[in-house]
Design an enzyme around this catalytic site. Structure first.
Site, PDB file in Angstrom:
ATOM      1  N   GLY A   8      77.207  95.669  43.497  1.00 53.88           N
ATOM      2  CA  GLY A   8      75.928  95.525  42.791  1.00 53.88           C
ATOM      3  C   GLY A   8      74.867  95.101  43.803  1.00 53.88           C
ATOM      4  N   GLY A  11      70.853  95.555  43.450  1.00 53.73           N
ATOM      5  CA  GLY A  11      70.085  94.867  42.411  1.00 53.73           C
ATOM      6  C   GLY A  11      69.227  93.739  42.964  1.00 53.73           C
ATOM      7  N   GLN A  12      68.585  93.025  42.038  1.00 56.08           N
ATOM      8  CA  GLN A  12      67.623  91.979  42.443  1.00 56.08           C
ATOM      9  C   GLN A  12      68.297  90.878  43.259  1.00 56.08           C
ATOM     10  OE1 GLN A  12      66.120  89.480  39.329  1.00 56.08           O
ATOM     11  NE2 GLN A  12      64.253  88.920  40.448  1.00 56.08           N
ATOM     12  N   ASP A  34      77.249  99.718  45.766  1.00 55.36           N
ATOM     13  CA  ASP A  34      76.446  99.872  44.554  1.00 55.36           C
ATOM     14  C   ASP A  34      76.738 101.243  43.947  1.00 55.36           C
ATOM     15  OD1 ASP A  34      73.837  98.163  43.480  1.00 55.36           O
ATOM     16  OD2 ASP A  34      73.793 100.262  42.861  1.00 55.36           O
ATOM     17  N   ILE A  35      76.398 101.395  42.684  1.00 50.88           N
ATOM     18  CA  ILE A  35      76.615 102.662  41.981  1.00 50.88           C
ATOM     19  C   ILE A  35      75.719 103.774  42.529  1.00 50.88           C
ATOM     20  CG2 ILE A  35      74.952 102.068  40.144  1.00 50.88           C
ATOM     21  CD1 ILE A  35      78.160 103.657  39.133  1.00 50.88           C
ATOM     22  N   ASP A  52      81.616 102.615  41.889  1.00 45.32           N
ATOM     23  CA  ASP A  52      81.486 102.371  40.455  1.00 45.32           C
ATOM     24  C   ASP A  52      82.522 101.304  40.113  1.00 45.32           C
ATOM     25  OD1 ASP A  52      81.579 102.348  37.731  1.00 45.32           O
ATOM     26  OD2 ASP A  52      81.965 104.495  37.479  1.00 45.32           O
ATOM     27  N   TYR A 142      75.043  90.305  26.085  1.00 43.31           N
ATOM     28  CA  TYR A 142      75.095  89.818  27.468  1.00 43.31           C
ATOM     29  C   TYR A 142      75.640  88.383  27.499  1.00 43.31           C
ATOM     30  CZ  TYR A 142      72.977  88.364  31.980  1.00 43.31           C
ATOM     31  OH  TYR A 142      72.735  87.879  33.233  1.00 43.31           O
ATOM     32  N   LYS A 146      79.053  87.000  29.186  1.00 42.70           N
ATOM     33  CA  LYS A 146      79.031  85.971  30.240  1.00 42.70           C
ATOM     34  C   LYS A 146      79.886  84.761  29.834  1.00 42.70           C
ATOM     35  CE  LYS A 146      76.684  87.895  33.471  1.00 42.70           C
ATOM     36  NZ  LYS A 146      77.361  88.251  34.712  1.00 42.70           N
TER      37      LYS A 146
HETATM   38  C1  AKB Z   1      68.078  88.137  31.885  1.00 46.06           C
HETATM   39  O1  AKB Z   1      66.909  87.869  31.543  1.00 46.06           O
HETATM   40  O2  AKB Z   1      68.856  88.839  31.222  1.00 46.06           O
HETATM   41  C2  AKB Z   1      68.591  87.537  33.182  1.00 46.06           C
HETATM   42  C3  AKB Z   1      69.316  86.257  32.937  1.00 46.06           C
HETATM   43  C4  AKB Z   1      68.571  85.053  32.542  1.00 46.06           C
HETATM   44  O3  AKB Z   1      70.498  86.205  33.093  1.00 46.06           O
HETATM   45  N1  AKB Z   1      67.513  87.321  34.094  1.00 46.06           N
END
Ligand code: AKB
Length: 317
Positions: A8, A11-12, A34-35, A52, A142, A146
């Site tokens: 990854g 990414g940022q 990265d992908i 991937d 998400y 997590k």
């Molecule tokens: C998001 O906004 O989804 C992320 C996070 C806070 O994990 N930046």
């Protein structure tokens, strides 16, 4: 000798982590994956591999054949994108983690870093100075992925002695590469629009206060956590980490100190519902006590640094 793989990497967080780790460990010891087919220009001074994370066999053989010792697994769908594709988000955010944790359990890897997020908290969590251990009932895909990932990290650490380390990142602010798919992304976009002299249309309400952090602090925290002696790492789920906290209105006021004409309007969309379930501020005393964490960038430092460094050309590429 450490041989590091960052999955990854485009990414940022990945971009900046690759740059920082290559500086520290030597560019031949840090592989970016990265992908994307093409290596981002900024990472072209070292090895890049198209990967991937859902291709388990490829990931396993790459790590084993290249004698990788340490993995930073950053590939994930963030909060806003995950709400649009829950099944894929769950698969992407969980399967890659198991592939890497299993490799560590089988002793192919010595250390793993996996990012968690303030999204593990939910509407029933105390919002101010949210403690390390508290009620956690996330209401986003998400956040659920997590929180599940955190439980699995702790399980692998306790049952199989896997050295996995994690941080619950707040919203991250940086100018090297653009974020994508997050609820906190407004706090990056705002600087580009301010620099372009545009009125900024904010997808959160003016008072939506969220925990935030400047990327340099987040990268330093990650490297400090990963280089800390194993005996200091008492939490194997994920560490709370705080930088600063602000609302869109507070951020706009800071920007107006430098660009007095800067204008903002508020048009909250579905991301406001996500923000409503996240804390205002975080208690990170465990990270401070266990491995010496201390942030360096205040909100006004972030604003000054972002306004002097954002390159609006990035928006076109
Ligand atoms: C998001 O906004 O989804 C992320 C996070 C806070 O994990 N930046």
């Amino acid at each position: 000798m450490e041989k590091i793989l960052i999955i990854g990497a485009g990414g940022q967080i990945g971009t900046e982590l690759v740059l920082a780790l290559r500086k520290l460990k030597g560019k031949n010891n840090v592989i970016a994956a990265d992908i994307k087919d093409e290596c981002p220009d900024i990472l072209s001074d070292g090895v890049y591999v198209q990967m991937d994370v859902l291709n388990k066999e490829f990931v396993r053989s790459f790590i084993i054949d290249n004698k990788i010792t340490e993995v930073y697994l950053l590939a994930a769908l963030l909060s806003a994108t995950a709400e649009k594709n829950p099944a894929f988000a769950w698969r992407l955010n969980m399967e890659g983690l198991f592939t890497i944790l299993d490799l560590a359990k089988e002793k192919y890897l010595k250390k793993v870093f996996w990012p968690s997020s303030i999204a593990v908290f939910g509407p029933s969590t105390p919002v101010d100075s949210t403690p390390q251990v508290t009620v956690m009932e996330p209401s986003t895909v998400y956040g659920i992925s997590k929180l599940a990932g955190e439980r699995w990290c702790e399980y692998y650490a306790k049952k199989y002695n896997v050295d996995v380390r994690s941080i619950r990142y707040p919203g991250l602010i940086s100018y090297t590469s653009l974020p994508g798919g997050g609820t906190t992304d407004y706090a990056v976009d705002i600087f580009y629009q301010a620099k372009l002299g545009n009125k900024f249309s904010c997808f959160l309400k003016e008072g939506a206060k969220l925990p935030m952090m400047y990327m340099e602090d987040a990268i330093r925290a990650t490297i400090e956590l990963m280089s800390s002696d194993e005996k200091n790492i008492k939490i194997r789920s994920s560490y709370n980490l705080a930088g600063s906290s602000f609302s869109p209105k507070e951020l706009a006021l800071e920007i107006q100190k430098i660009i007095p004409d800067f204008a903002i309007e508020y048009k909250p969309d579905f991301r406001q519902e996500i923000a409503d379930t996240w804390p205002n501020s975080i208690d990170d005393s465990s990270a401070r006590e266990d491995w010496g964490w201390k942030e360096r960038f205040s909100t006004s430092d972030i604003v000054k640094t972002m306004l002097s460094n954002v390159n609006t050309g990035l928006l076109i590429n």
